[in-house]
Design a protein around this motif. Structure first.
Motif, PDB file in Angstrom:
ATOM      1  N   VAL A  43      -5.554 -10.149   8.871  1.00 47.77           N
ATOM      2  CA  VAL A  43      -5.408  -8.771   8.405  1.00 47.77           C
ATOM      3  C   VAL A  43      -5.327  -8.816   6.890  1.00 47.77           C
ATOM      4  CG1 VAL A  43      -4.127  -6.625   8.658  1.00 47.77           C
ATOM      5  CG2 VAL A  43      -4.067  -8.318  10.502  1.00 47.77           C
ATOM      6  N   GLU A  44      -6.388  -8.335   6.249  1.00 45.92           N
ATOM      7  CA  GLU A  44      -6.503  -8.469   4.792  1.00 45.92           C
ATOM      8  C   GLU A  44      -7.469  -7.415   4.275  1.00 45.92           C
ATOM      9  OE1 GLU A  44      -5.220 -10.751   2.167  1.00 45.92           O
ATOM     10  OE2 GLU A  44      -6.125  -8.941   1.330  1.00 45.92           O
ATOM     11  N   ASP A  45      -7.030  -6.614   3.296  1.00 46.13           N
ATOM     12  CA  ASP A  45      -7.911  -5.565   2.797  1.00 46.13           C
ATOM     13  C   ASP A  45      -8.732  -6.005   1.587  1.00 46.13           C
ATOM     14  OD1 ASP A  45      -5.363  -5.570   1.474  1.00 46.13           O
ATOM     15  OD2 ASP A  45      -5.977  -3.738   0.435  1.00 46.13           O
ATOM     16  N   ASP A  46      -8.363  -7.094   0.966  1.00 43.36           N
ATOM     17  CA  ASP A  46      -9.135  -7.571  -0.187  1.00 43.36           C
ATOM     18  C   ASP A  46     -10.377  -8.311   0.324  1.00 43.36           C
ATOM     19  OD1 ASP A  46      -8.446  -8.767  -3.373  1.00 43.36           O
ATOM     20  OD2 ASP A  46     -10.081  -9.590  -2.165  1.00 43.36           O
ATOM     21  N   LEU A  70      -1.137 -12.088   8.156  1.00 41.24           N
ATOM     22  CA  LEU A  70      -0.942 -10.682   7.848  1.00 41.24           C
ATOM     23  C   LEU A  70      -0.619 -10.446   6.379  1.00 41.24           C
ATOM     24  CD1 LEU A  70      -0.441  -7.786   9.107  1.00 41.24           C
ATOM     25  CD2 LEU A  70       1.937  -8.486   9.397  1.00 41.24           C
ATOM     26  N   ASP A  71      -1.482  -9.676   5.726  1.00 39.74           N
ATOM     27  CA  ASP A  71      -1.210  -9.187   4.372  1.00 39.74           C
ATOM     28  C   ASP A  71      -0.200  -8.044   4.499  1.00 39.74           C
ATOM     29  OD1 ASP A  71      -1.489  -8.607   1.648  1.00 39.74           O
ATOM     30  OD2 ASP A  71      -3.185  -7.265   2.006  1.00 39.74           O
ATOM     31  N   LEU A  72       0.644  -7.854   3.493  1.00 39.57           N
ATOM     32  CA  LEU A  72       1.647  -6.783   3.609  1.00 39.57           C
ATOM     33  C   LEU A  72       1.157  -5.463   3.025  1.00 39.57           C
ATOM     34  CD1 LEU A  72       5.109  -8.492   2.953  1.00 39.57           C
ATOM     35  CD2 LEU A  72       4.005  -7.944   5.122  1.00 39.57           C
ATOM     36  N   GLY A  73       0.501  -5.513   1.856  1.00 42.10           N
ATOM     37  CA  GLY A  73       0.008  -4.286   1.239  1.00 42.10           C
ATOM     38  C   GLY A  73      -1.344  -3.920   1.820  1.00 42.10           C
ATOM     39  N   LEU A  74      -1.362  -2.936   2.733  1.00 40.68           N
ATOM     40  CA  LEU A  74      -2.592  -2.587   3.447  1.00 40.68           C
ATOM     41  C   LEU A  74      -2.808  -1.084   3.442  1.00 40.68           C
ATOM     42  CD1 LEU A  74      -2.039  -4.672   6.699  1.00 40.68           C
ATOM     43  CD2 LEU A  74      -3.826  -5.124   5.008  1.00 40.68           C
ATOM     44  N   ILE A  99       2.175 -17.343  -0.331  1.00 36.66           N
ATOM     45  CA  ILE A  99       2.106 -16.448  -1.485  1.00 36.66           C
ATOM     46  C   ILE A  99       0.740 -16.600  -2.136  1.00 36.66           C
ATOM     47  CG2 ILE A  99       3.080 -15.942  -3.751  1.00 36.66           C
ATOM     48  CD1 ILE A  99       5.713 -17.285  -2.579  1.00 36.66           C
ATOM     49  N   LYS A 100       0.080 -15.463  -2.355  1.00 38.44           N
ATOM     50  CA  LYS A 100      -1.243 -15.496  -2.988  1.00 38.44           C
ATOM     51  C   LYS A 100      -1.108 -15.828  -4.474  1.00 38.44           C
ATOM     52  CE  LYS A 100      -3.009 -11.873  -0.011  1.00 38.44           C
ATOM     53  NZ  LYS A 100      -3.331 -10.454   0.015  1.00 38.44           N
ATOM     54  N   PRO A 101      -2.011 -16.574  -5.058  1.00 37.86           N
ATOM     55  CA  PRO A 101      -3.130 -17.213  -4.362  1.00 37.86           C
ATOM     56  C   PRO A 101      -2.654 -18.489  -3.662  1.00 37.86           C
ATOM     57  CG  PRO A 101      -3.214 -17.731  -6.698  1.00 37.86           C
ATOM     58  CD  PRO A 101      -2.013 -16.854  -6.504  1.00 37.86           C
TER      59      PRO A 101
HETATM   60 CA    CA Z   1      -3.525  -6.082   0.265  1.00 35.37          CA
END
Ligand code: CA
Length: 219
Positions: A6-9, A50-54, A100-102
């Motif tokens: 789950v990733e919007d980028d 899972l990404d948090l900011g979506l 933690i990205k990256p």
């Molecule tokens: Ca995001």
């Protein structure tokens, strides 16, 4: 093993999907919270990254809903928010691990494998059933200590069976674990892989329970 990413980028999503697929996982990629919610509803996943900011639905809300619904599926939270309170909130909400990205792809794959092992109740990285051993990280299968050459799909089918020794899995269940969205699955693809596996490992190693499915022999 099937993973929901789950990733919007789009850049990060593409790279992570490729990395997980190269490591032998079937990967479905949801690009917003609503799509992820729908995907999670069918319960076929072994793990989620899972990404948090979506958009549409926040990752933290997804995680809360998942755990409130009783799911114990392992979840790795991947977020740009490196603030300690966010990490703690993720873990408190039911995440099993975080990156933690990256983040480094090899590290993510190693964490995915470690979580899947823990979830299966096994501390050992190598799956074993009688004389048969499978090492998911090194992509090696041995029978009585001798290496057996398998295709990527044959390996994936065997891995799913060996994760659940003694359990009979239907063709449909195996298909769900081995193929992701949009992958072309021939009507008898899984059966062909099973046929090859039985030829390479001996028919007795993979038992066909007529009308039900297949299980790996524990003898
Ligand atoms: Ca995001």
């Amino acid at each position: 093993m099937r993973i929901l990413l789950v990733e919007d980028d789009p850049m990060i999503g593409k790279v992570v999907r490729q990395g997980l697929a190269a490591a032998g996982f079937a990967v479905d990629w949801a690009t917003d919270g609503r799509a992820a919610e729908l995907a999670l509803g069918n319960g076929v996943y072994d793990l989620a990254v899972l990404d948090l900011g979506l958009p549409k639905k926040d990752g933290m809300a997804l995680l809360h809903a998942l755990r409130a619904g009783g799911s114990a599926m392992p979840v790795i939270v991947a977020t740009a928010r490196d603030a300690v309170p966010d990490r703690i909130a993720g873990l408190e909400a039911g995440a099993d691990d975080y990156v933690i990205k990256p983040f480094d792809l090899d590290e993510l794959v190693a964490r995915v494998r470690a979580l899947l092992r823990r979830h299966a109740g096994s501390g050992s990285p190598v799956l074993a059933c009688g004389p048969l051993a499978l090492d998911p990280a090194r992509k090696i299968v041995t029978l009585d200590g001798a290496a057996v050459a398998l295709s990527a799909r044959e390996f994936a089918v065997l891995e799913v069976l060996m994760q659940r020794p003694g359990e009979v899995l239907s063709r449909e269940a195996l298909e769900e674990k081995v193929y992701g969205w949009g992958e072309e699955v021939g009507s008898n693809a899984v059966e062909v892989h099973l046929h090859h596996l039985r030829r390479k490992l001996g028919a007795g190693r993979i038992v066909n329970v007529r009308g039900v499915g297949y299980r790996v022999s524990e003898d």
